[in-house]
Write a protein that holds these residues in place. Sequence first.
Motif, mmCIF file in Angstrom:
data_model
loop_
_atom_site.group_PDB
_atom_site.id
_atom_site.type_symbol
_atom_site.label_atom_id
_atom_site.label_comp_id
_atom_site.label_asym_id
_atom_site.label_seq_id
_atom_site.Cartn_x
_atom_site.Cartn_y
_atom_site.Cartn_z
ATOM 1 N N UNK A 138 0.874 -1.177 0.000
ATOM 2 C CA UNK A 138 0.000 0.000 0.000
ATOM 3 C C UNK A 138 0.907 1.221 0.000
ATOM 4 N N UNK A 139 0.874 1.934 -1.111
ATOM 5 C CA UNK A 139 1.742 3.105 -1.271
ATOM 6 C C UNK A 139 0.898 4.365 -1.274
ATOM 7 N N UNK A 140 1.397 5.441 -0.676
ATOM 8 C CA UNK A 140 0.651 6.706 -0.690
ATOM 9 C C UNK A 140 0.509 7.217 -2.124
ATOM 10 N N UNK A 141 -0.569 7.889 -2.397
ATOM 11 C CA UNK A 141 -0.825 8.399 -3.754
ATOM 12 C C UNK A 141 -0.865 9.921 -3.825
ATOM 13 N N UNK A 185 1.145 12.390 -2.375
ATOM 14 C CA UNK A 185 2.319 13.246 -2.324
ATOM 15 C C UNK A 185 3.568 12.491 -2.775
ATOM 16 N N UNK A 186 4.270 13.060 -3.737
ATOM 17 C CA UNK A 186 5.529 12.457 -4.199
ATOM 18 C C UNK A 186 6.535 12.395 -3.055
ATOM 19 N N UNK A 187 6.526 13.397 -2.200
ATOM 20 C CA UNK A 187 7.436 13.418 -1.053
ATOM 21 C C UNK A 187 7.111 12.286 -0.083
ATOM 22 N N UNK A 188 5.829 12.047 0.128
ATOM 23 C CA UNK A 188 5.397 10.960 0.998
ATOM 24 C C UNK A 188 5.825 9.602 0.429
ATOM 25 N N UNK A 189 5.673 9.436 -0.872
ATOM 26 C CA UNK A 189 6.087 8.194 -1.537
ATOM 27 C C UNK A 189 7.583 7.997 -1.338
ATOM 28 N N UNK A 190 8.341 9.026 -1.630
ATOM 29 C CA UNK A 190 9.802 8.944 -1.515
ATOM 30 C C UNK A 190 10.240 8.642 -0.082
#
Length: 138
Positions: free
Chosen positions: A63-66, A68-73
């Motif tokens: 389950x990956x966050x969708x 925020x790119x910063x949150x994903x990274x």
Amino acid sequence: MGQRLTDDEKMTLKTGAFGAVLMVSNADPGLFALFRESFAASGAIAGASGMVKEALTSGPLPKLPRDSALEVESLVLPALRRGIEILAEKVPQDVPVYRAVVLAAADRAARAHNGVSPAEAEVIARIRGVLGADATGR
């Protein structure tokens, strides 16, 4: 052959690998591009071998966050780092396999839609740096 991986360790490897593809997709967003990039990356992941293949192709997806790119990274880069540590400890012969699969998936995702953009190249360089891979992916 090495030790078996736990379900949590497999999920860490998956979070890193699938998350790396999401990071590349987020670098040059677009709905149509996302589908093409995901499809292209899946070939690299399916081509894995050994314990890496077992980890990446079995069980649930991460389950990956969708939003925020910063949150994903902030989730993915530590997972990549930890994935290398897990493999180095349990199945060291699969460390180069994981590096190669993740980098191939990220590269295929970037090339799938209009070639590699500068933003995608920057993300791939960050992924490569975390994986400790040289320019050839080893």
